[in-house]
Design a protein around this motif. Structure first.
Motif, PDB file in Angstrom:
ATOM      1  N   ALA A 355       0.825  -1.224   0.000  1.00 34.04           N
ATOM      2  CA  ALA A 355       0.000   0.000   0.000  1.00 34.04           C
ATOM      3  C   ALA A 355       0.854   1.267   0.000  1.00 34.04           C
ATOM      4  O   ALA A 355       0.594   2.212   0.747  1.00 34.04           O
ATOM      5  N   VAL A 356       1.848   1.290  -0.849  1.00 32.01           N
ATOM      6  CA  VAL A 356       2.785   2.420  -0.869  1.00 32.01           C
ATOM      7  C   VAL A 356       2.211   3.569  -1.690  1.00 32.01           C
ATOM      8  O   VAL A 356       1.733   3.382  -2.806  1.00 32.01           O
ATOM      9  N   VAL A 366       2.385  10.502  -6.827  1.00 33.25           N
ATOM     10  CA  VAL A 366       2.834   9.920  -8.098  1.00 33.25           C
ATOM     11  C   VAL A 366       2.757   8.396  -8.054  1.00 33.25           C
ATOM     12  O   VAL A 366       2.836   7.749  -9.102  1.00 33.25           O
ATOM     13  N   LEU A 367       2.614   7.822  -6.864  1.00 33.88           N
ATOM     14  CA  LEU A 367       2.360   6.397  -6.707  1.00 33.88           C
ATOM     15  C   LEU A 367       1.118   6.230  -5.837  1.00 33.88           C
ATOM     16  O   LEU A 367       0.955   6.941  -4.834  1.00 33.88           O
ATOM     17  N   SER A 391      10.778   4.981 -12.254  1.00 36.14           N
ATOM     18  CA  SER A 391      12.007   5.391 -11.567  1.00 36.14           C
ATOM     19  C   SER A 391      11.730   5.753 -10.113  1.00 36.14           C
ATOM     20  O   SER A 391      12.556   5.512  -9.231  1.00 36.14           O
ATOM     21  N   THR A 392      10.564   6.343  -9.848  1.00 33.45           N
ATOM     22  CA  THR A 392      10.195   6.672  -8.464  1.00 33.45           C
ATOM     23  C   THR A 392      10.098   5.416  -7.621  1.00 33.45           C
ATOM     24  O   THR A 392      10.609   5.353  -6.495  1.00 33.45           O
ATOM     25  N   LEU A 393       9.447   4.389  -8.151  1.00 33.41           N
ATOM     26  CA  LEU A 393       9.335   3.121  -7.426  1.00 33.41           C
ATOM     27  C   LEU A 393      10.718   2.511  -7.219  1.00 33.41           C
ATOM     28  O   LEU A 393      11.004   1.940  -6.152  1.00 33.41           O
ATOM     29  N   ALA A 559       0.094   5.537 -14.553  1.00 34.94           N
ATOM     30  CA  ALA A 559      -0.379   6.620 -13.688  1.00 34.94           C
ATOM     31  C   ALA A 559      -0.137   6.334 -12.207  1.00 34.94           C
ATOM     32  O   ALA A 559      -0.970   6.634 -11.359  1.00 34.94           O
ATOM     33  N   GLY A 560       1.017   5.709 -11.894  1.00 35.67           N
ATOM     34  CA  GLY A 560       1.387   5.496 -10.506  1.00 35.67           C
ATOM     35  C   GLY A 560       0.822   4.251  -9.864  1.00 35.67           C
ATOM     36  O   GLY A 560       0.964   4.064  -8.656  1.00 35.67           O
ATOM     37  N   SER A 561       0.198   3.355 -10.624  1.00 32.07           N
ATOM     38  CA  SER A 561      -0.370   2.123 -10.080  1.00 32.07           C
ATOM     39  C   SER A 561       0.058   0.941 -10.931  1.00 32.07           C
ATOM     40  O   SER A 561       0.265   1.073 -12.144  1.00 32.07           O
TER      41      SER A 561
END
Length: 609
Positions: A355-356, A366-367, A391-393, A559-561
């Protein structure tokens, strides 16, 4: 370390140490070498004491002349006067020499401590703070403190000693005249209180303005090509002018403080001398004290002007230096902040994302509720359109950034509870960005493995086909990124990849690590990495979809998912987002042979091919 609040208009700026923490830092620096400090204090005290003889001897000479003594006594007093003057000169020289050496040693410790703290800063803290703030602290602020320790400090210590000794000498000479010296004390205390209450805030504001200006100028210089391409010259000039105006206003504030302090202090110097001459003259007329006593006391008062002038001259610099030290110590507040207590060691190298959610700005995630489990030894590809959050993940999985909500654990332990060294041993992120430091090739490789021998370093270079390293004239001791040898982008990236091999992490996150290499070099480097990564967990952020083809699983971010998760064939059969990306990629690539081998291909596949 307790720190003051960060700048209200820039909460990402590095913190600033508060006044108590700054005072503790000053004491810690001075007390580190107590023997040398004792030598400095002793020599300074002796120099100040030697300076007390001159007014007393002059007063004695006046009394002897008034009493009609013989010339022999006067000659002896003159010789004594000369001897004490020479002694004061020599003691002053040795005191300043010892103080300079003491200051240089303190400055060396301060620089080493600052470098250690800076290197220990979390990457996200450095990125949020920006280069300007850290650059100003590491250059201008350290230089300011260094100038104080090296040049201002010795003079201030000697001036304080001289003031204390002169006050004691006047009091011993005549207690009433000693009290006259304090005639200007109320005015001095008022002006000093007024100044000190405003100086720290004003000089901290000046330092912050300098940091912001440096950051703005650095951003313009770094993005010069972009500025020129989009014709943003006028906007950047206006921004630079605004920052210069802010610095100008901040410096006007500190100048105003000095313009009030200095004239009041200068005027105050004459008050004690006038009072001593008036009271001393009246007492001499009454026969209570001799003329020599009045003259000696007057000379002592005049003797106060030089150390007071030195203190006045350096008062502004001391305030600037204290503010600079507070900014330097603020870096330590980040690296020395309490870490969560880890109650257990990771049981394995599995990574669980639950659940990040993550946001670079408070109002925009963004996530969104990302759930993912990465099994030990698995090859996982993260794919998705640009801006999907891949890249964020990857940064979250490597522990560089912390999620806004949810958890990321390694072997059941939150990644935030791992020490930086342990985190790097377990999870390592490799991106397109790379840096080769000034120094030898050995130094650059030893960053990842400080105790590695030459054979190990060469083996790492050979693994990624950096055979050029064996042809260098001085081998591993060759200075790189200098006029003698300037590495190109491909060679710099190979050094970065060699560091990965030397670091030997359990999990490697690859964010287009070979993108800067030419196709031929990239093919060799990726094949070498495929063998090196065998048996490790590999998470590849795939901007080129051939990387995802041979992954054990593919996670599709939109879209962040995570919208799809499975192997290549299953996701193609589902005819969803991944299938659309695959068709789109092949529509661009056509039937052209892929120029580089897939990183995620296992050694088994490599051998069978």
């Amino acid at each position: 370390m307790t720190t003051g609040p960060r700048t209200p208009d820039d909460p990402t700026r590095l913190p600033i140490a508060d006044a108590p923490a700054t005072r503790r830092a000053i004491w810690n620096l001075l007390a580190h070498d107590r023997r040398a400090m004792a030598v400095v204090i002793t020599l300074t005290g002796l120099a100040a004491a030697a300076g007390l003889a001159t007014p007393r001897l002059v007063g004695a000479i006046v009394d002897r002349i008034e009493a009609g003594t013989d010339t022999t006594t006067l000659d002896l007093l003159g010789v004594a006067l000369l001897g004490f003057a020479i002694a004061q000169f020599l003691l002053n020289r040795f005191a300043r020499y010892a103080a300079h050496r003491f200051g240089e040693r303190i400055l060396a410790r301060l620089r080493e401590q600052f470098v250690q703290r800076t290197l220990a800063l979390p990457t996200d803290v450095v990125e949020k703070a920006g280069p300007g703030d850290l650059l100003t602290r590491s250059s201008a602020d350290v230089d300011t403190v260094g100038a104080t320790l090296r040049d201002v400090g010795p003079g201030v210590v000697l001036a304080v000693a001289q003031i204390l000794f002169v006050l004691a000498a006047i009091a011993l000479l005549d207690p009433l005249l000693g009290l006259c010296v304090f005639a200007a004390t109320p005015a001095l205390l008022l002006i000093m209180r007024w100044y000190l209450r405003r100086a720290r805030t004003a000089y901290l504001a000046e330092g912050a303005a300098n940091s912001t200006m440096a950051e703005a100028l650095a951003a313009t210089a770094d993005g010069a090509a972009t500025v020129e391409s989009f014709r943003l010259q006028n906007q950047r000039i206006d921004e630079g002018n605004r920052q210069v105006a802010t610095v100008y206003n901040a410096r006007k504030r500190t100048l105003f403080l000095r313009s009030v302090l200095f004239p009041v202090m200068d005027f105050s110097y004459g008050i004690p001398l006038a009072v001593v001459l008036l009271i001393g003259g009246l007492r001499h007329v009454e026969g209570a004290i001799g003329l020599g006593t009045v003259i000696a006391a007057s000379l002592y008062v005049l003797q106060l002007s030089d150390p007071l002038d030195e203190l006045l001259e350096h008062m502004e610099f001391l305030q600037r230096s204290t503010a600079a030290l507070a900014r330097i110590e603020g870096v330590g507040a980040v690296t020395e902040s309490p870490r969560p207590h880890r109650t257990a060691a990771p049981t394995d190298d599995s990574i669980d994302v639950v659940a990040v959610r993550h946001a670079y700005r408070d109002d925009h995630d963004v996530l969104h509720d990302v759930d993912l489990t990465v099994r030990p030894g698995e090859r996982l590809a993260l794919v998705g359109p640009s801006g999907a959050g891949k890249s964020t993940l990857g940064r979250l999985l490597a522990g560089i950034d912390a999620p806004r909500a949810g958890s990321i654990t390694v072997g059941g332990v939150p990644i935030a509870e791992l020490t930086p060294d342990e985190r790097r041993r377990r999870v390592l992120l490799v991106t397109q960005e790379h840096h080769v430091f000034l120094g030898t090739l050995r130094d650059n490789l030893a960053i990842a493995a400080p105790h590695a021998d030459d054979d190990t370093l060469y083996a790492a270079l050979h693994a990624i086909d950096a055979h050029w390293a064996t042809e260098l004239p001085a081998g591993l001791d060759t200075e790189v990124n200098t006029t003698a040898l300037r590495l190109d982008a491909a060679q710099s990236q190979q050094i970065a990849l060699a560091r990965v091999i030397l670091a030997d992490p359990n999990t490697v996150i690859l964010d287009e690590a070979t993108a800067m290499l030419d196709p031929t070099t990239a093919r060799h480097a990726e094949r070498a990495l495929a063998a090196v990564l065998e048996g490790r967990t590999v998470i590849a952020i795939a901007h080129r979809l051939h990387t995802a083809h041979d992954a054990d699983r593919v996670a599709v971010l939109e879209a962040g998912s995570i919208t799809e998760l499975g192997d290549h064939d299953t996701l193609l059969a589902a005819d969803g987002a991944y299938a659309a990306l695959w068709r789109s990629w092949h529509g661009v690539a056509g039937t052209t042979e892929i120029s580089s081998a897939p990183i995620l291909t296992s050694t088994r596949h490599e051998l069978s091919g």
